[in-house]
Design an enzyme around this catalytic site. Structure first.
Site, PDB file in Angstrom:
ATOM      1  N   GLY A  36       0.807  -1.206   0.000  1.00 55.03           N
ATOM      2  CA  GLY A  36       0.000   0.000   0.000  1.00 55.03           C
ATOM      3  C   GLY A  36       0.844   1.262   0.000  1.00 55.03           C
ATOM      4  O   GLY A  36       1.855   1.341   0.708  1.00 55.03           O
ATOM      5  N   SER A 175     -13.587   3.052  11.052  1.00 51.14           N
ATOM      6  CA  SER A 175     -13.376   3.851  12.260  1.00 51.14           C
ATOM      7  C   SER A 175     -12.071   3.467  12.960  1.00 51.14           C
ATOM      8  O   SER A 175     -11.598   4.209  13.832  1.00 51.14           O
ATOM      9  CB  SER A 175     -14.549   3.670  13.236  1.00 51.14           C
ATOM     10  OG  SER A 175     -14.555   2.368  13.813  1.00 51.14           O
ATOM     11  N   HIS A 252      -8.811  -6.224   4.480  1.00 53.45           N
ATOM     12  CA  HIS A 252      -7.485  -6.686   4.075  1.00 53.45           C
ATOM     13  C   HIS A 252      -6.480  -6.723   5.218  1.00 53.45           C
ATOM     14  O   HIS A 252      -5.455  -7.357   5.109  1.00 53.45           O
ATOM     15  CB  HIS A 252      -6.979  -5.753   2.962  1.00 53.45           C
ATOM     16  CG  HIS A 252      -5.793  -6.259   2.211  1.00 53.45           C
ATOM     17  ND1 HIS A 252      -5.733  -7.531   1.677  1.00 53.45           N
ATOM     18  CD2 HIS A 252      -4.610  -5.661   1.891  1.00 53.45           C
ATOM     19  CE1 HIS A 252      -4.574  -7.695   1.055  1.00 53.45           C
ATOM     20  NE2 HIS A 252      -3.878  -6.584   1.177  1.00 53.45           N
ATOM     21  N   TRP A 253      -6.798  -6.036   6.310  1.00 55.10           N
ATOM     22  CA  TRP A 253      -5.869  -5.927   7.436  1.00 55.10           C
ATOM     23  C   TRP A 253      -6.375  -6.704   8.645  1.00 55.10           C
ATOM     24  O   TRP A 253      -6.843  -6.127   9.629  1.00 55.10           O
ATOM     25  CB  TRP A 253      -5.676  -4.461   7.809  1.00 55.10           C
ATOM     26  CG  TRP A 253      -4.692  -3.731   6.958  1.00 55.10           C
ATOM     27  CD1 TRP A 253      -3.905  -4.238   5.966  1.00 55.10           C
ATOM     28  CD2 TRP A 253      -4.377  -2.335   7.034  1.00 55.10           C
ATOM     29  NE1 TRP A 253      -3.133  -3.253   5.411  1.00 55.10           N
ATOM     30  CE2 TRP A 253      -3.403  -2.077   6.054  1.00 55.10           C
ATOM     31  CE3 TRP A 253      -4.834  -1.299   7.840  1.00 55.10           C
ATOM     32  CZ2 TRP A 253      -2.873  -0.801   5.849  1.00 55.10           C
ATOM     33  CZ3 TRP A 253      -4.313  -0.021   7.640  1.00 55.10           C
ATOM     34  CH2 TRP A 253      -3.335   0.218   6.656  1.00 55.10           C
TER      35      TRP A 253
END
Length: 275
Positions: A36, A175, A252-253
């Protein structure tokens, strides 16, 4: 940044300068971040590596070339280029064997290093790894990949608003994106040349997965917009000694959205080898 995490630099034989964090003592665990824009080892894993260090592991968190505080050369960012840099770091630190923990591009790097140097990798932890389909398929299928490449090329990530919009694609629950992470990544992305993403080449390694020899623990979020969750089934079908944790309401995390579960599952996986 955690005050106990000391930043270091190493110069590889080819002249490349890499930055890394090194905290704790014990069996080495290497955290490899993804591709990223604006990424760094610390920004990706700051909620994880201190826990592993406290549990009795030496945690090493490099910035890949092109990222963080490492050199950002004008070159081709191929998978072999990244693997050679990581291997060079391990050589410089005289690490003969370690655990590799890789997210996205970092997962692809971990897989390739384990294929190239199986004696060096005792276990693999992979979070939505790349390298499981052709590049064109990622761009055609995945909203996150499409928007990431376009925003980076247009310079839309040089301010907090643009970066926050991109990071919102990484998570199911946006958030959880902190101002600290946004600002960390904006500072890095302003230094990154376009070639970091435009020349990136990660081959499809599916046909070689059956060559992996070490135990594997995988994680995948069902709402991932960057690497399709079908990759979990691909790995389960081709690898031995592998397990996967699939998570609903997760992007994705995994290590950010479900950090306590991720940290706990990894440490339990590591302890199996000790017992």
């Amino acid at each position: 940044m955690d005050a106990s995490a000391q930043g270091h630099f190493v110069t590889l034989p080819d002249g490349l300068h890499l930055h890394y964090l090194d905290i704790g003592n014990g069996e080495p665990v290497i955290f490899i971040h993804g591709s990223g824009p604006g990424a760094s080892g610390h920004s990706n894993f700051k909620q994880n590596y201190p826990v592993f260090a406290a549990a009795g592991y030496r945690t090493i968190v490099p910035d890949l070339p092109g990222y963080g505080a490492s050199d950002k050369p004008d070159t081709l960012y191929t998978l072999d280029f990244f693997v050679a840099a990581l291997s060079g770091l391990l050589d410089a630190l005289d690490i003969q064997q370690c655990v590799l923990v890789g997210n996205s591009l970092g997962g692809a790097i971990a897989i390739k290093l384990a294929l190239d140097q199986p004696q060096r990798v005792s276990r693999l932890v992979l979070m939505a790894p790349g390298g499981l389909m052709e590049k064109e398929q990622y761009y055609l299928q995945m909203e996150g990949i499409q928007k990431m490449g376009a925003a980076f090329a247009k310079g839309e990530l040089h301010d907090a608003g643009g970066m926050r919009r991109l990071l919102a694609l990484q998570l199911f629950d946006e958030s959880l994106i902190s101002d600290e992470t946004v600002n960390e990544r904006v500072a890095v992305v302003r230094q990154q040349p376009v070639c970091v993403l435009s020349t990136m080449q990660v081959p499809n390694m599916t046909s070689h997965l059956d060559e992996l020899q070490c135990p594997i623990l995988g994680f995948w979020g069902m709402n991932d917009k960057f690497c399709p969750v079908s990759g979990a089934q691909t790995m389960m079908q081709h690898c031995q000694n592998i397990r996967f944790v699939l998570l609903s309401e997760c992007g994705h995390w995994v290590m950010v959205e479900h950090r306590e579960l991720f940290n706990g599952e990894c440490l339990a996986f590591f302890e199996e080898a000790r017992s």
